[in-house]
Design an enzyme around this catalytic site. Structure first.
Site, short mmCIF file in Angstrom:
data_model
loop_
_atom_site.label_atom_id
_atom_site.label_comp_id
_atom_site.label_asym_id
_atom_site.label_seq_id
_atom_site.Cartn_x
_atom_site.Cartn_y
_atom_site.Cartn_z
N GLU A 126 34.81 129.66 127.05
CA GLU A 126 35.09 128.36 126.41
C GLU A 126 34.82 128.40 124.90
OE1 GLU A 126 36.21 125.19 128.02
OE2 GLU A 126 36.65 125.26 125.89
N ILE A 151 34.44 122.49 121.10
CA ILE A 151 35.47 121.60 121.66
C ILE A 151 35.86 122.09 123.06
CG2 ILE A 151 37.77 120.59 121.31
CD1 ILE A 151 37.58 121.47 118.36
N GLY A 197 35.04 126.49 119.07
CA GLY A 197 33.58 126.30 119.11
C GLY A 197 33.14 125.34 120.21
N GLU A 209 32.59 133.63 105.48
CA GLU A 209 31.71 134.79 105.53
C GLU A 209 31.78 135.55 104.21
OE1 GLU A 209 32.70 136.72 109.22
OE2 GLU A 209 32.85 134.72 110.08
N GLY A 231 28.12 128.31 103.36
CA GLY A 231 27.94 129.17 104.54
C GLY A 231 29.10 129.08 105.53
N LYS A 279 42.58 133.33 118.23
CA LYS A 279 42.40 132.11 119.02
C LYS A 279 43.72 131.68 119.64
CE LYS A 279 38.41 130.70 116.29
NZ LYS A 279 37.99 130.07 115.04
N ASP A 313 41.59 135.33 112.35
CA ASP A 313 40.75 134.55 113.26
C ASP A 313 41.61 133.55 114.05
OD1 ASP A 313 37.90 133.43 113.92
OD2 ASP A 313 39.02 131.68 113.22
N LYS A 352 20.19 143.66 117.23
CA LYS A 352 20.29 144.82 116.34
C LYS A 352 18.97 145.01 115.62
CE LYS A 352 24.34 144.44 114.14
NZ LYS A 352 25.39 144.22 113.42
N1 HSE Z 1 35.27 131.73 111.09
C1 HSE Z 1 35.56 130.73 112.08
C2 HSE Z 1 36.03 129.47 111.37
C3 HSE Z 1 34.32 130.47 112.89
O1 HSE Z 1 35.97 129.37 110.14
O2 HSE Z 1 36.49 128.57 112.06
C4 HSE Z 1 34.50 130.23 114.34
O3 HSE Z 1 35.36 131.06 115.02
#
Ligand code: HSE
Length: 429
Positions: free
Chosen positions: A133, A140, A138, A194, A191, A209, A205, A49
């Site tokens: 994957e 794993i 992440g 978000e 960090g 998943k 989230d 971007k």
């Molecule tokens: N926001 C996600 C978490 C990051 O906190 O696990 C990875 O998907």
């Protein structure tokens, strides 16, 4: 990186935290990656971007472009790595890539959770490899072990901590007895969360998943909209203390099971026994507990996010695609069939509940009557506090969701109940 005659040309879409990690690993481990893939890997172009945005790893700016066509429509590129995230424009990019018979590695959980069926059907039609994957857990290894190593078994149940931000917050609340808001602030400072952490906190989230895990485990298309979802923002330090006193810990769990051909999938805060393998997963780590009919119980554990762990999963997929580039990919045609979902009302679980009540004779009898009429049986009842007000902390035996919610509405209508500050589901296995 040299461009040999037999090389496979790669395009990267997105170069933020994960993308720059992928670039870094591709450069650092180039020789070993190409050796494992069996072909030279040549990264030709990177779509960004903003060329000057700060990145955790330095990336060669001469490879970057802000014009999607210069990457997506480049006929030389064989494999695309999509790390843009979200649905727009990621979906149209992915469909354009797959419909040309090109191959796609993606970490985009939202895209798969909403449009998995569409993507696999276009990939199947065009003999394109589609790998994801990094979309769950992440770094794993999870998708390929479930699809491959456990491919001969029937998966019965999945129970996972798949969101690191919420697990960090709940761990912090538990270890330091701080409030949700304090723990969230710390997660932001580190960090993990978000700037707008709603996606994590409200369970979106985790639901994305779980949609992916359910689809590949039960071999039917599950979308995130079919998943019951509750976030962690109402969990109080008192609940975490009560849980510990009762021998439990509170986690945001993503749970899916297959019962009589019906899938039930849900994401909500859950009390699990302190001795359960998932109880010891602390901080921002993820773990996924899988029960196979024949394999029994398995647990996958590790870094569920972060630049380098996630990049390892992406590079693993890239190696796999390159190694098998001349072979027909395995079909996932099952994903286009809509899953038969069970009703959430029929789920059987236990409940923890806190009632703030007027402390006078006959109150417990009224409460017991409402539970009794709705076939809710109580496992333990503790009264706390003194004076004119008391708190009743109770745990039910197993009960259908519908019956419990009916009882809850009945209790809300009683004049002796001041408030119901907490309801948390309790799982044993
Ligand atoms: N926001 C996600 C978490 C990051 O906190 O696990 C990875 O998907």
């Amino acid at each position: 990186m040299n461009r040999g005659k037999e090389c496979v040309v790669v395009g990267l879409l997105g170069c933020g935290t994960i993308g720059s990690g992928v670039y870094h690993l591709l450069m650092k481990n180039h020789e070993i990656i190409s050796k494992k893939a069996g072909r030279e890997i040549f990264l030709k172009r990177i779509l960004v971007k903003d060329i000057d945005e700060p990145r955790p790893f330095k990336v060669d700016a001469s490879l970057m472009t802000t014009k999607p066509k210069e990457v997506i429509d480049d006929p030389e590129i064989d494999v695309f790595i999509e790390l843009i995230g979200g649905l727009k424009p990621a979906r149209s990019f992915a469909l354009s890539i797959l419909s040309k018979g090109k191959h796609l590695v993606t970490a985009n959980k939202e895209l798969l959770a909403h449009h998995g069926g569409e993507l696999v059907s276009v990939a199947d039609k065009n003999a394109s490899h589609l790998m994801f994957e990094a979309s769950v857990g992440g770094g794993i290894p999870l998708i390929r072990p479930i699809e491959g190593s456990l491919g001969g078994d029937r998966i019965l149940r999945i129970m996972g901590i798949v969101n690191g931000t919420t697990n960090y917050i709940l761990t912090k609340m538990s270890e330091e007895r701080c409030t949700f808001k304090e723990a969230l602030l710390e997660a932001k400072n580190l960090g993990y969360a978000e700037a707008n952490p709603r996606n994590d906190l409200e369970g979106h989230d985790a639901a994305s998943k779980l949609a992916i895990l359910s689809s590949i485990s039960f071999r039917a298309g599950v979308t995130s909209s079919q998943i019951y979802r509750e976030g962690i923002d109402r969990i109080r330090p008192e609940d975490i203390d009560n849980a510990r006193e009762l021998g439990y810990v509170v986690k945001l769990l993503a749970i899916a099971s297959l019962n009589d051909g019906e899938i039930c999938a849900r994401v909500h805060p859950t009390m699990i026994p302190l001795e359960h393998p998932l109880a010891s997963i602390l901080g921002n780590f993820n773990a996924i507990f899988v029960v196979g009919e024949s394999a029994g119980e398995l647990m996958f554990y590790g870094q569920g996010a972060g630049s380098l762990p996630t990049s390892v999963a992406i590079i693993g997929d890239l190696i796999n695609v390159v190694k098998n580039i001349d072979r027909l990919p395995d079909s996932r045609s099952y994903w286009s069939n809509e899953a038969k979902m069970g009703s959430f009302d029929e789920v059987i679980t236990r409940f923890y509940m806190v009632l703030r009540v007027v402390d006078r004779p006959g109150v417990l009898a009224k409460i017991a009557d409402v539970f009794g009429r709705n076939k809710v049986s109580l496992e333990s009842v503790v009264q706390k506090g003194e004076g004119r007000e008391a708190q009743i902390v109770l745990i039910t035996h197993e009960v259908k969701e519908r019956n419990f919610q009916e009882a809850r509405r009945g209790l809300e209508g009683l004049d002796v109940i001041l408030d119901i500050p907490s309801v948390i589901r309790v799982e044993s296995a």
